[in-house]
Design a protein around this motif. Structure first.
Motif, PDB file in Angstrom:
ATOM      1  N   GLN A 357       1.086  -1.155  -0.461  1.00  0.00           N
ATOM      2  CA  GLN A 357      -0.192   0.275   0.102  1.00  0.00           C
ATOM      3  C   GLN A 357       0.612   1.401   0.008  1.00  0.00           C
ATOM      4  OE1 GLN A 357      -2.195  -0.225   3.441  1.00  0.00           O
ATOM      5  NE2 GLN A 357      -2.967  -2.618   3.428  1.00  0.00           N
ATOM      6  N   THR A 358       0.069   2.457  -0.610  1.00  0.00           N
ATOM      7  CA  THR A 358       1.058   3.754  -0.553  1.00  0.00           C
ATOM      8  C   THR A 358       0.609   4.154   0.852  1.00  0.00           C
ATOM      9  OG1 THR A 358       1.155   3.923  -2.404  1.00  0.00           O
ATOM     10  CG2 THR A 358       1.666   6.311  -1.053  1.00  0.00           C
ATOM     11  N   LEU A 359       1.162   4.449   1.892  1.00  0.00           N
ATOM     12  CA  LEU A 359       0.748   4.849   3.227  1.00  0.00           C
ATOM     13  C   LEU A 359       0.302   6.170   3.319  1.00  0.00           C
ATOM     14  CD1 LEU A 359       1.982   2.996   5.669  1.00  0.00           C
ATOM     15  CD2 LEU A 359       0.259   2.217   4.742  1.00  0.00           C
ATOM     16  N   PRO A 360      -0.700   7.227   3.874  1.00  0.00           N
ATOM     17  CA  PRO A 360      -0.215   8.677   4.388  1.00  0.00           C
ATOM     18  C   PRO A 360       1.388   9.272   4.803  1.00  0.00           C
ATOM     19  CG  PRO A 360      -2.274   7.927   4.994  1.00  0.00           C
ATOM     20  CD  PRO A 360      -1.818   6.658   4.441  1.00  0.00           C
ATOM     21  N   PHE A 361       1.516  10.235   4.891  1.00  0.00           N
ATOM     22  CA  PHE A 361       2.833  10.795   5.031  1.00  0.00           C
ATOM     23  C   PHE A 361       2.678  10.362   6.590  1.00  0.00           C
ATOM     24  CE2 PHE A 361       5.389  13.978   6.074  1.00  0.00           C
ATOM     25  CZ  PHE A 361       7.118  13.514   5.895  1.00  0.00           C
ATOM     26  N   ASP A 362       1.697  10.737   7.536  1.00  0.00           N
ATOM     27  CA  ASP A 362       1.791  11.077   8.922  1.00  0.00           C
ATOM     28  C   ASP A 362       2.038   9.513   9.627  1.00  0.00           C
ATOM     29  OD1 ASP A 362       0.909  13.421   7.777  1.00  0.00           O
ATOM     30  OD2 ASP A 362      -1.041  13.706   9.417  1.00  0.00           O
ATOM     31  N   GLU A 363       1.252   8.967   8.974  1.00  0.00           N
ATOM     32  CA  GLU A 363       1.356   7.164   9.108  1.00  0.00           C
ATOM     33  C   GLU A 363       2.850   6.431   8.745  1.00  0.00           C
ATOM     34  OE1 GLU A 363      -0.869   5.322  10.974  1.00  0.00           O
ATOM     35  OE2 GLU A 363      -0.734   3.733  10.126  1.00  0.00           O
ATOM     36  N   LEU A 364       3.278   7.127   8.143  1.00  0.00           N
ATOM     37  CA  LEU A 364       4.816   6.865   7.702  1.00  0.00           C
ATOM     38  C   LEU A 364       5.700   7.047   8.462  1.00  0.00           C
ATOM     39  CD1 LEU A 364       6.237   5.449   4.778  1.00  0.00           C
ATOM     40  CD2 LEU A 364       6.531   7.090   4.548  1.00  0.00           C
ATOM     41  N   ILE A 365       5.479   7.827   9.607  1.00  0.00           N
ATOM     42  CA  ILE A 365       6.003   8.779  10.044  1.00  0.00           C
ATOM     43  C   ILE A 365       5.694   8.333  11.646  1.00  0.00           C
ATOM     44  CG2 ILE A 365       7.158  11.121  10.899  1.00  0.00           C
ATOM     45  CD1 ILE A 365       7.875  11.149   8.514  1.00  0.00           C
TER      46      ILE A 365
END
Ligand code: GDG
Length: 492
Positions: A357-365
């Protein structure tokens, strides 16, 4: 010659006076319900404010086949879409760029396709970019061209507009001549890049590989120490500019309350393991995901890791799904994840959490913050921004980065646990070293990594490239409208 790596960055480097035009395969925008919004990513965040400040322009493709909207403005930046047809996406983008150049430039890790129809499409799309740039760039402007999809544009543009200052940055490695020589159109590619005033690479090795290729193929007069190639019409400077990230943005997101809460939630959801190992990559065969999974499995098999105490989260972002090598890689990885989970998971507690999946930036952080050990193990990588983002996100000063020697980031992040990922046992040992590392050593290494990353963010990288490009042009006395008939915008 390139400036030293500790050259003052960001606000300390003066912005060029000339207008700036950026060209990249993709425009820095995504279509949203309300129109367009800036795409995520450090490059866009670095270049958009600079273009806004200098009244700049970005030339590129919207990402949708046959989509050619009129030029439009976004947040004070002029965007010029270059149309690419569905057939050209197949031939120029998926074919020549991603199935020909990409594997060749990454140590020939997969067989490249060399196909003359694909090459012709590559030439045609590069011509279209050169035309668009020649039509839009103001007189005496700086044109900064990005990456392997557009290597012919510098020469094509110089032939149309002698008044421009032309720079190019290659985001991926430039291969050694022994590999590059396989490319049937090797001479055309080198000639394309020699249309520049400045060609930038991530690592010193890329810069020297390029100079050697130019010497071998074109018998040019080059000064390898000064990194200059002399051409009859101009000098081509070659420099090293390791790219970085928007450190402030990553730190600010990492420090937010929502991120802290999400991080705790992630840990709990994973069953509060002692150690969370993490991988975040586009699902690309260069990134060494399978190798990392096999090392993890071997350590579970030997009992050096314990499924009750150690879990692995692997984010594998979908990418280039139409290209066969990527489909094969995905199948292999997903089979491996299935095998390892089948053997070692417990009900409700998989030992590998795999997200295609491509995760939202906030989730990645939040994931970076939750990750105790980050595994960045590419076989070959121009830089690898994930390694830098992980360290920037660890505002708690803890966490261990295991980093392949074959990522450009290894030149700067020498306090990571550096490893040769081709060596199975060395990779397993590096993982164990990271998992068992004493808190004191972890904190010492992370502090050093964070210091290093803060010294050079992406804004500083862009400023430094542009300052050097402008300096080379000033030294050559460039910038006056050309005496040829091709000087003025729109003249071609
Ligand atoms: C090329 C070169 C060079 C990944 N998954 C998600 C996501 N990402 C973001 C990461 C990072 C970026 O994508 C990936 O950058 P890398 O540098 O790791 O790799 P490439 O895409 O191969 O980039 C590379 C780079 O150009 C720059 O010059 O470093 O060597 O190959 O920023 O955070 N972002 C979000 N969700 C995801 O799921 N939001």
């Amino acid at each position: 010659m390139s400036l030293p790596p500790d050259f003052p960055f960001a606000h300390e480097t003066p912005r060029p006076d000339r207008p700036i035009v950026v060209a990249a395969n993709r425009l820095p925008v995504m279509r949203t319900e309300g129109g367009w919004s800036p795409s995520p990513g450090g490059l866009v965040r670095a270049l958009l404010p600079m273009l806004r400040a200098t009244g700049g322009t970005w030339v590129g493709w919207t990402g949708n086949p046959d989509d050619a909207p009129d030029p439009f403005e976004l947040e004070g930046v002029d965007l010029h879409p270059v149309p690419i047809s569905a057939r050209e996406v197949e031939l120029y983008y998926e074919g020549f760029s991603n199935d020909g150049l990409w594997p060749l430039y990454h140590d020939a890790l997969r067989e490249s396709t060399y196909d003359s129809e694909q090459w012709e499409a590559y030439v045609a799309v590069n011509e279209r970019f050169a035309e668009a740039l020649a039509d839009t760039a103001p007189s005496g402007a700086i044109v900064w061209i990005h990456d392997y999809q557009l290597q012919l544009v510098p020469k094509m543009l110089r032939e149309r507009r002698t008044d421009l200052v032309i720079g190019f940055f290659l985001h991926i490695p430039f291969p050694p001549y022994e590999l590059f020589a396989r490319l049937p159109w090797r001479t055309e590619i080198v000639e394309g890049l020699l249309g520049c005033d400045l060609v930038g690479f991530q690592r010193p090795m890329g810069a020297s590989n390029f100079i050697v290729s130019a010497e071998q193929l074109l018998d040019v007069d080059a000064d390898e120490d000064e990194r200059v190639i002399h051409r009859p019409t101009h000098d081509v400077h070659v420099g090293v500019f390791p790219i970085s990230i928007d450190v402030g943005d990553v730190e600010a997101t990492a420090a937010g309350r929502a991120t802290r809460q999400r991080m705790s939630q992630i840990r709990a959801r994973l069953g509060d393991p002692e150690v969370i190992l993490l991988g975040v990559d586009r699902l690309d065969y260069t990134k060494g995901i399978g190798l990392r999974l096999r090392a993890f499995a071997a350590l579970l098999a030997s009992g050096e890791l314990d499924p009750e105490r150690h879990v692995l989260v692997q984010v594998a972002t979908p990418t280039r799904e139409a290209v066969e090598h990527y489909q094969d890689e995905r199948h292999q990885i997903e089979r491996l994840v299935g095998e390892i989970n089948g053997r070692y998971s417990r009900i409700g507690l998989p030992v590998i959490h795999y997200l295609y999946q491509t995760l939202p930036f906030d989730e990645l952080i939040a994931l970076y913050r939750a990750g105790d050990v980050m595994l960045v193990t590419p076989f070959r990588d121009g830089m690898n921004l994930v390694a830098k983002e992980y360290a920037a996100a660890h505002i708690d000063g803890d966490g261990v980065l295991v980093l392949s020697e074959f990522a450009g980031a290894a030149d700067e992040l020498t306090d990571a646990v550096l490893v040769n990922p081709h060596d199975d046992r060395a990779l397993q040992e590096a993982i164990i070293t990271a998992v068992e590392m004493h808190r004191h050593e972890r904190r010492g290494r992370m502090a050093a990594l964070r210091d290093q990353i803060r010294k050079s963010d992406v804004q500083g990288w862009a400023d430094r490239f542009l300052a050097e490009l402008e300096a080379t042009a000033d030294a050559a006395g460039a910038g006056a409208p050309a005496s040829s008939t091709l000087a003025a915008p729109g003249a071609s």
